[in-house]
Design a protein around this motif. Structure first.
Motif, PDB file in Angstrom:
ATOM      1  N   HIS A 181     -18.277   4.952   2.595  1.00 65.14           N
ATOM      2  CA  HIS A 181     -16.977   4.423   3.021  1.00 65.14           C
ATOM      3  C   HIS A 181     -17.172   3.299   4.026  1.00 65.14           C
ATOM      4  N   VAL A 182     -16.059   2.686   4.435  1.00 69.33           N
ATOM      5  CA  VAL A 182     -16.183   1.426   5.176  1.00 69.33           C
ATOM      6  C   VAL A 182     -15.781   1.517   6.645  1.00 69.33           C
ATOM      7  N   VAL A 183     -15.218   2.655   7.050  1.00 69.28           N
ATOM      8  CA  VAL A 183     -14.678   2.710   8.418  1.00 69.28           C
ATOM      9  C   VAL A 183     -15.614   3.488   9.349  1.00 69.28           C
ATOM     10  N   GLY A 184     -15.214   3.551  10.625  1.00 70.89           N
ATOM     11  CA  GLY A 184     -16.028   4.240  11.623  1.00 70.89           C
ATOM     12  C   GLY A 184     -15.930   5.753  11.478  1.00 70.89           C
TER      13      GLY A 184
ATOM     14  N   ASN B 177     -19.333  -2.343   0.329  1.00 68.37           N
ATOM     15  CA  ASN B 177     -17.955  -2.688   0.678  1.00 68.37           C
ATOM     16  C   ASN B 177     -17.020  -1.995  -0.310  1.00 68.37           C
ATOM     17  N   ASP B 178     -15.724  -1.971   0.046  1.00 70.44           N
ATOM     18  CA  ASP B 178     -14.771  -1.362  -0.889  1.00 70.44           C
ATOM     19  C   ASP B 178     -14.711  -2.092  -2.225  1.00 70.44           C
ATOM     20  N   ASP B 179     -14.960  -3.409  -2.192  1.00 71.81           N
ATOM     21  CA  ASP B 179     -14.866  -4.138  -3.467  1.00 71.81           C
ATOM     22  C   ASP B 179     -16.103  -3.897  -4.340  1.00 71.81           C
TER      23      ASP B 179
ATOM     24  N   PRO C 268     -11.708   4.677  -1.094  1.00 74.76           N
ATOM     25  CA  PRO C 268     -11.104   3.379  -0.769  1.00 74.76           C
ATOM     26  C   PRO C 268      -9.602   3.502  -0.513  1.00 74.76           C
ATOM     27  N   SER C 269      -9.068   2.525   0.189  1.00 73.48           N
ATOM     28  CA  SER C 269      -7.625   2.564   0.442  1.00 73.48           C
ATOM     29  C   SER C 269      -6.909   2.370  -0.897  1.00 73.48           C
ATOM     30  N   LEU C 270      -5.674   2.839  -0.947  1.00 71.34           N
ATOM     31  CA  LEU C 270      -4.914   2.823  -2.201  1.00 71.34           C
ATOM     32  C   LEU C 270      -4.672   1.392  -2.691  1.00 71.34           C
ATOM     33  N   ALA C 271      -4.870   0.420  -1.792  1.00 74.50           N
ATOM     34  CA  ALA C 271      -4.663  -0.984  -2.164  1.00 74.50           C
ATOM     35  C   ALA C 271      -5.857  -1.572  -2.920  1.00 74.50           C
ATOM     36  N   LYS C 272      -6.866  -0.753  -3.199  1.00 74.83           N
ATOM     37  CA  LYS C 272      -8.101  -1.308  -3.774  1.00 74.83           C
ATOM     38  C   LYS C 272      -8.292  -0.940  -5.250  1.00 74.83           C
ATOM     39  N   PHE C 273      -7.267  -0.369  -5.876  1.00 77.25           N
ATOM     40  CA  PHE C 273      -7.476   0.176  -7.226  1.00 77.25           C
ATOM     41  C   PHE C 273      -6.755  -0.582  -8.340  1.00 77.25           C
TER      42      PHE C 273
ATOM     43  N   PHE D  33      -3.347 -14.962   6.983  1.00 77.08           N
ATOM     44  CA  PHE D  33      -3.559 -13.532   7.199  1.00 77.08           C
ATOM     45  C   PHE D  33      -4.722 -13.023   6.357  1.00 77.08           C
ATOM     46  N   ARG D  34      -5.494 -12.106   6.923  1.00 80.03           N
ATOM     47  CA  ARG D  34      -6.442 -11.339   6.125  1.00 80.03           C
ATOM     48  C   ARG D  34      -5.651 -10.246   5.418  1.00 80.03           C
ATOM     49  N   ILE D  35      -5.897 -10.118   4.109  1.00 80.96           N
ATOM     50  CA  ILE D  35      -5.281  -8.992   3.391  1.00 80.96           C
ATOM     51  C   ILE D  35      -6.363  -8.233   2.614  1.00 80.96           C
ATOM     52  N   GLU D  36      -6.014  -7.017   2.225  1.00 80.81           N
ATOM     53  CA  GLU D  36      -6.847  -6.264   1.285  1.00 80.81           C
ATOM     54  C   GLU D  36      -6.625  -6.885  -0.109  1.00 80.81           C
ATOM     55  N   PRO D  37      -7.474  -6.564  -1.090  1.00 83.70           N
ATOM     56  CA  PRO D  37      -7.348  -7.255  -2.386  1.00 83.70           C
ATOM     57  C   PRO D  37      -6.145  -6.773  -3.195  1.00 83.70           C
TER      58      PRO D  37
ATOM     59  N   GLU E 102      -3.092  -6.839   8.829  1.00 84.07           N
ATOM     60  CA  GLU E 102      -2.356  -5.587   9.023  1.00 84.07           C
ATOM     61  C   GLU E 102      -3.306  -4.423   8.776  1.00 84.07           C
ATOM     62  N   ASN E 103      -3.154  -3.383   9.580  1.00 93.39           N
ATOM     63  CA  ASN E 103      -4.034  -2.232   9.448  1.00 93.39           C
ATOM     64  C   ASN E 103      -3.437  -1.024  10.154  1.00 93.39           C
ATOM     65  N   ALA E 104      -4.093   0.122   9.957  1.00 88.71           N
ATOM     66  CA  ALA E 104      -3.653   1.344  10.655  1.00 88.71           C
ATOM     67  C   ALA E 104      -4.190   1.306  12.087  1.00 88.71           C
TER      68      ALA E 104
ATOM     69  N   SER F 294      -5.809   3.425  13.778  1.00 81.79           N
ATOM     70  CA  SER F 294      -7.178   3.934  13.978  1.00 81.79           C
ATOM     71  C   SER F 294      -8.215   2.861  13.659  1.00 81.79           C
ATOM     72  N   ASN F 295      -7.934   2.029  12.638  1.00 88.41           N
ATOM     73  CA  ASN F 295      -8.877   0.947  12.314  1.00 88.41           C
ATOM     74  C   ASN F 295      -8.814  -0.160  13.360  1.00 88.41           C
ATOM     75  N   ILE F 296      -7.621  -0.418  13.870  1.00 92.06           N
ATOM     76  CA  ILE F 296      -7.467  -1.472  14.892  1.00 92.06           C
ATOM     77  C   ILE F 296      -8.194  -1.035  16.160  1.00 92.06           C
TER      78      ILE F 296
ATOM     79  N   PHE G 270       2.008   1.931   4.135  1.00 96.00           N
ATOM     80  CA  PHE G 270       1.206   3.064   4.573  1.00 96.00           C
ATOM     81  C   PHE G 270      -0.226   2.894   4.096  1.00 96.00           C
ATOM     82  N   LEU G 271      -1.162   3.054   5.006  1.00 96.53           N
ATOM     83  CA  LEU G 271      -2.577   2.987   4.619  1.00 96.53           C
ATOM     84  C   LEU G 271      -3.085   4.401   4.340  1.00 96.53           C
ATOM     85  N   GLY G 272      -3.293   4.666   3.070  1.00101.02           N
ATOM     86  CA  GLY G 272      -3.838   5.971   2.667  1.00101.02           C
ATOM     87  C   GLY G 272      -4.991   5.736   1.703  1.00101.02           C
ATOM     88  N   TYR G 273      -5.642   6.806   1.324  1.00 99.49           N
ATOM     89  CA  TYR G 273      -6.853   6.695   0.508  1.00 99.49           C
ATOM     90  C   TYR G 273      -6.769   7.605  -0.703  1.00 99.49           C
ATOM     91  N   MET G 274      -7.568   7.235  -1.724  1.00101.99           N
ATOM     92  CA  MET G 274      -7.810   8.201  -2.789  1.00101.99           C
ATOM     93  C   MET G 274      -9.309   8.516  -2.767  1.00101.99           C
TER      94      MET G 274
HETATM   95  C1  LMR Z   1      -8.969  -2.226   5.082  1.00109.34           C
HETATM   96  O1  LMR Z   1      -9.617  -2.778   4.179  1.00109.34           O
HETATM   97  O2  LMR Z   1      -8.414  -2.830   5.995  1.00109.34           O
HETATM   98  C2  LMR Z   1      -8.839  -0.723   5.052  1.00109.34           C
HETATM   99  O3  LMR Z   1      -8.489  -0.340   3.785  1.00109.34           O
HETATM  100  C3  LMR Z   1     -10.120  -0.080   5.464  1.00109.34           C
HETATM  101  C4  LMR Z   1     -10.047   1.423   5.343  1.00109.34           C
HETATM  102  O4  LMR Z   1     -10.759   1.959   4.522  1.00109.34           O
HETATM  103  O5  LMR Z   1      -9.284   2.023   6.100  1.00109.34           O
END
Ligand code: LMR
Length: 337
Positions: A37-40, A76-78, A94-99, A172-176, A212-214, A216-218, A237-241
């Motif tokens: 995974h990609v976070v701390g 990386n998530d990608d 990965p976050s739900l925005a990555k699928f 802005f930085r965005i997720e894909p 934009e981020n959650a 905890s990531n910020i 909402f930032l969630g994961y699968m």
């Molecule tokens: C991001 O890419 O900003 C987040 O999806 C990272 C994560 O896994 O929380």
């Protein structure tokens, strides 16, 4: 030596040989699950991965070993979904925005203001359509196992944003996510898709002026040291699968698979409880940093954000599918909106 003695001696020898062979036989190797995974580690997902490892190694000792690779150490998530398919890792979240490339219906999670709170997200995820999305990527070799929470996304920027017009001209930085790209284009914001690992560098180098981020990531990536302005719109909402490859999952012995499912159910409950707490704690920590401003737009200002972004839903309905969108709309009903 009589015949009986000779046979008995022969049997003894055979027994000895068999015992020796058994002792020398290498023990069955444990199944290895590499979880990337990609976070701390101090985030809900980071904690969830570690808790999964701990429970697996308690309950399936000697049978399954889990190796956790946080902070994009491995992928990386990608890259990670391809890595799953090639067998380089066995689990990821990965976050739900990555699928979207694997199942366009997953873009339902990206639509701005569709899910007003975490309860609405949970109602959708637990309903038949939401559970069905765990299987939506099967034709592409990916099996969803569970949903994990992080928290509502917050916008951070180099200058304060109260209304959409304040953002015009920023990058802005965005997720894909095509949804995020379209949403920001509507308010005159250019976007750059940057992997999470490079977000801090992209901000520091001045490549992007907002993201934009959650919370905890910020907090864990110290984004608040670079961006002092935060806008809470509760738009996303930032969630994961939690995912695995169908090949790996279907190849597991049935008893191991069901033990892993039970462990994941327990871990998911814990992650979601922690995520709610951590969002509050990290928000307060950031709010206490000198120079930080957290803006919650007024009801009139919020109307402008809604007007800018809700028309996106229609644009993406053909890709997401009416059945999925209707289920999401039904889930938002009891949210006091
Ligand atoms: C991001 O890419 O900003 C987040 O999806 C990272 C994560 O896994 O929380």
């Amino acid at each position: 030596m009589g015949v009986i003695k000779a046979v008995a001696a022969g049997c003894g020898l055979l027994l000895l040989l068999t015992v020796a062979a058994a002792a020398g036989k290498p023990a069955k190797k444990p199944i290895v699950i590499r979880f990337s995974h990609v976070v701390g580690e101090n985030t809900p997902k980071g904690q969830g991965a570690l808790m999964f490892k701990k429970l697996v190694e308690e309950r399936l000792a000697g049978k399954v070993r889990v190796e956790v690779y946080p902070r994009s150490q491995k992928f990386n998530d990608d890259q990670v979904l391809l890595a799953l398919l090639f067998g380089d890792v066995q689990m990821a979240a990965p976050s739900l925005a990555k699928f979207r490339s694997y199942a366009p219906a997953m873009q339902v999670f990206d639509l701005p203001f569709l899910f007003p709170d975490v309860e609405a997200i949970h109602r959708f995820q637990q309903a038949a359509v939401g559970r069905g999305l765990l299987d939506a990527m099967r034709p592409r070799g990916i099996q969803g196992l569970a949903y994990w929470d992080n928290g509502m996304r917050v916008i951070s920027t180099i200058r304060p944003l109260r209304v959409p017009a304040d953002a015009k001209g920023l990058v802005f930085r965005i997720e894909p996510s095509s949804v995020f790209q379209a949403q920001y284009a509507r308010i005159g914001v250019a976007t750059l898709q940057v992997p999470f690992k490079q977000v801090v560098d992209a901000i520091r180098e001045g490549l992007v002026e907002g993201q934009e981020n959650a919370w905890s990531n910020i907090y864990s990536r110290k984004i608040y040291t670079l961006h002092k302005n935060f806008t809470e719109l509760k738009h996303s909402f930032l969630g994961y699968m939690v995912v695995t490859s169908t090949e790996f999952w279907n190849g597991l012995p049935a008893d191991i698979r069901s033990a892993l499912e039970a462990i994941l159910a327990k871990v998911s409950e814990e992650v979601n409880r922690m995520a709610a707490e951590q969002a509050e704690v990290d928000r307060e920590r950031i709010a206490a940093v000198p120079g930080v401003t957290i803006i919650r737009p007024t009801a009139e200002e919020m109307t402008l954000w809604h007007e800018a972004w809700i028309p996106i839903w229609e644009l993406f309905e053909p890709q997401i599918g009416p059945e999925v969108l209707d289920a999401a709309l039904a889930a938002r009903k009891n949210s006091g909106e």
